[in-house]
Enzyme design. Structure first.
Site, mmCIF file in Angstrom:
data_model
loop_
_atom_site.group_PDB
_atom_site.id
_atom_site.type_symbol
_atom_site.label_atom_id
_atom_site.label_comp_id
_atom_site.label_asym_id
_atom_site.label_seq_id
_atom_site.Cartn_x
_atom_site.Cartn_y
_atom_site.Cartn_z
ATOM 1 N N ALA A 17 6.389 -6.693 -0.415
ATOM 2 C CA ALA A 17 7.258 -7.010 -1.559
ATOM 3 C C ALA A 17 6.431 -7.298 -2.804
ATOM 4 O O ALA A 17 6.743 -6.804 -3.897
ATOM 5 C CB ALA A 17 8.149 -8.201 -1.231
ATOM 6 N N SER A 40 -2.473 -15.382 -0.635
ATOM 7 C CA SER A 40 -3.401 -16.167 0.163
ATOM 8 C C SER A 40 -3.822 -15.381 1.401
ATOM 9 O O SER A 40 -3.001 -15.116 2.280
ATOM 10 C CB SER A 40 -2.712 -17.479 0.568
ATOM 11 O OG SER A 40 -3.328 -18.016 1.697
ATOM 12 N N ILE A 46 3.289 -10.591 6.810
ATOM 13 C CA ILE A 46 4.041 -10.554 8.073
ATOM 14 C C ILE A 46 3.548 -9.417 8.975
ATOM 15 O O ILE A 46 3.603 -9.511 10.203
ATOM 16 C CB ILE A 46 5.561 -10.486 7.820
ATOM 17 C CG1 ILE A 46 6.331 -10.750 9.108
ATOM 18 C CG2 ILE A 46 5.977 -9.167 7.202
ATOM 19 C CD1 ILE A 46 7.761 -11.194 8.910
ATOM 20 N N LYS A 79 9.276 10.874 9.083
ATOM 21 C CA LYS A 79 10.478 10.412 9.774
ATOM 22 C C LYS A 79 11.697 11.164 9.251
ATOM 23 O O LYS A 79 11.971 11.162 8.052
ATOM 24 C CB LYS A 79 10.607 8.895 9.506
ATOM 25 C CG LYS A 79 11.919 8.301 9.960
ATOM 26 C CD LYS A 79 11.938 6.794 9.794
ATOM 27 C CE LYS A 79 13.320 6.244 10.087
ATOM 28 N NZ LYS A 79 13.439 4.813 9.854
#
Ligand SMILES: Cc1cc2nc3c(=O)[nH]c(=O)nc-3n(C[C@H](O)[C@H](O)[C@H](O)COP(=O)(O)OP(=O)(O)OC[C@H]3O[C@@H](n4cnc5c(N)ncnc54)[C@H](O)[C@@H]3O)c2cc1C
Length: 504
Positions: A17, A40, A46, A79
């Site tokens: 993001a 950081s 994630i 895809k």
């Protein structure tokens, strides 16, 4: 906050993001703003989010990404859709292919003709009339060739990418820094607000460095450091409709050539994703913690990998829904900090993209306008709701009754609008998506039919064509699709020739 020009933008967070926002905003607003991104390394990103939908190509084109370089550097593959295994009924599968379904006739959507023939027992499986699905089943892929024959599906091939999430963030970072984004490494330990109106004034890093800005973009992931922990936006929780709230993610070794689609296999208490990349396969089990323990989910996931696991499964917790206000005061949340819809249809990165596009359009000239932020919030909420209903369809329209989880999904209350969509389709094969809905008619039709919804009738206007002409029309559509698929290379061959990555 004064009505000074908005010039300094601080993006807090450097995952997908953060770097998508940085790369796009610097491109479209370039000389008008100064973009700084703080992230950081200690916290990290994630590291999931590896399957996309075709709209991502708009972002790539906007910022000037070269496709070959991009796919190579992210160990990417292509895809054409998503395969759903065991969703409607155990032992059955279907593919939700991107792009068109058949060929529309006389201004009416193709699937209505298919429904008429199908009711009379004279049509094949719907999948035979989708170019993308036929290519998936044949393991074939190519992007639109410059000399594509006119009037064939090869003229406009709808495709997206699979990529390594960590490599993608790194790729975008390089791109953004070259375009003028300043990166600051550090952990935010304090958020300071203006005493008079609560607007965010600055963030303070562990090093003591203070970063001020006019507008803050919160890309800090699920925690929502600015939008939630500081501004207390609140959250609209949709767990009652989408009960999965955990995921275990694990990469495994490749055991064969990559297929040109994502696979989603329904499991006992959720579903498992399989994302083929050039250097590995990404896997994960998205499940409902109320129905299965983490330990059992872990065993179920590890028992269904194609190849050797390459790491320990990583547990991620989430709540499906979105922030009450994704734009509050001078903070706009983009990415997981704004909300989360589980990855069943690979929509999260798309929501990042549309969040940025809306922000670019509504970017304030001076100060913050409540009218603009309210409009932004309304549009984001609508977008989330429409995708939510499409996801709920997969869970609710099932015949599965073999576990408590599937019994729950099959019998749960569903959002009102979705019930109407399903009823209309069962009644007369009609599908009328709402305006500006991400998933258009071919998507709704493929998933409804794939999940086992059967139309009982079709609109009278579709009955005007003679039986003989209907038969010829369907045979023509199938033949055009098949001849197009026949000339395509395999997905593996295409990658070898076009964008082979270096061994990881
Ligand atoms: C199980 C699962 C599967 C998914 N699969 C898909 C998929 O297939 N397709 C798809 O489109 N999306 C998918 N997503 C969503 C996708 O992963 C995210 O939308 C995407 O990665 C964006 O994440 P983010 O950048 O918002 O957050 P993150 O990657 O978490 O980044 C947060 C950033 O904020 C920084 N940060 C946090 N706190 C601080 C602090 N105090 N100081 C400084 N920096 C800080 C971190 O260091 C990091 O850089 C999936 C999500 C989950 C949970």
């Amino acid at each position: 906050m004064s009505s000074e020009p908005v010039r300094d933008v601080l993006i807090v967070g450097g995952g997908t993001a953060g770097w998508m926002s940085a790369s796009a905003l610097v491109k479209v607003l370039g000389p008008l703003i100064k973009v700084t991104l703080v992230e950081s390394d200690e916290i990290g990103i994630i590291g999931v989010g590896e399957a996309t939908i075709p709209h991502i190509k708009t972002h790539n084109t906007l910022i000037g990404i070269n496709e070959v370089e991009f796919v190579r550097e992210t160990q990417g593959t292509f895809k054409l859709g998503i395969e759903f295994v065991d969703w409607g009924r155990l032992g059955e599968s279907y593919i939700h292919g991107f792009g068109k379904l058949g060929i529309d006739l006389a201004g009416h959507p193709f699937h209505l003709y298919w429904a008429r023939a199908h009711l009379a027992g004279k049509a094949g499986d719907l999948a035979r009339y989708s170019f993308n699905v036929s290519a998936c089943r044949a393991g074939k892929f190519m992007s639109t060739p410059v000399d594509a024959p006119k009037g064939t599906p090869l003229e406009d091939i709808a495709y997206a990418y699979h990529f390594d999430a960590s490599l993608y963030a790194r790729f975008l970072r390089r791109f953004s820094e070259q375009a003028g984004v300043r990166r600051v490494e550090g952990k935010v330990v304090e958020v300071r607000q203006h005493a008079d109106n609560g607007f965010v004034q600055s963030v303070v890093l562990a090093s003591g460095q203070e970063l001020t800005a006019d507008l803050f973009i919160d890309c800090t992931g699920f925690r929502g450091l600015l939008i939630e922990e500081t501004l207390k936006s609140g959250y609209r929780d949709w767990t009652r409709w989408l009960p999965c709230n955990r995921a275990l993610a694990v990469p495994c070794a490749n055991v064969g050539p990559p297929v040109p689609y994502t696979r989603s296999t329904a499991r006992r208490s959720g579903w498992q994703w399989r994302i083929p990349l050039q250097h590995r396969v990404g896997n994960g089990y998205v499940y409902a913690g109320d129905f299965i323990s983490d330990e059992d989910a872990r065993s179920e996931l590890l028992g269904h990998l194609d190849g050797k696991p390459l790491a320990e499964p990583r547990l991620l917790r989430f709540t499906t829904g979105h922030r009450n206000q994704v734009w509050k005061k001078n903070v706009v949340a983009i990415g997981l900090s704004a909300g989360f819809l589980e990855p069943l249809e690979s929509t999260a990165i798309h929501l990042i993209q549309t969040g940025i596009a809306k922000l670019a359009l509504m970017f304030p000239r001076k100060g913050m306008s409540p009218a603009v932020s309210e409009l932004y919030n309304r549009q984001v909420a609508y977008e989330y709701e429409r995708i939510r209903d499409f996801l709920v369809l997969h869970y609710n329209a099932t015949t599965r009754n073999d576990t408590a989880f599937w019994n729950h999904c099959r019998t749960m209350a569903i959002p009102d609008g979705l019930g109407e969509y399903m009823e209309l389709f069962r009644d007369s094969a009609r599908v009328i998506p709402k305006p500006d809905e991400l998933f258009t008619l071919p998507s709704w039709v493929q998933v409804m039919v794939g999940q086992g919804l059967q139309p009982a009738d079709f609109p009278p206007v579709i009955g005007v064509l003679s039986d003989a002409d209907l038969g010829k029309f369907l045979a023509h559509v199938e033949a055009v699709i098949q001849s197009s698929v026949n000339v395509m290379p395999t997905h593996q061959n295409f990658i070898e020739r076009y964008c082979r990555a270096q061994a990881a």
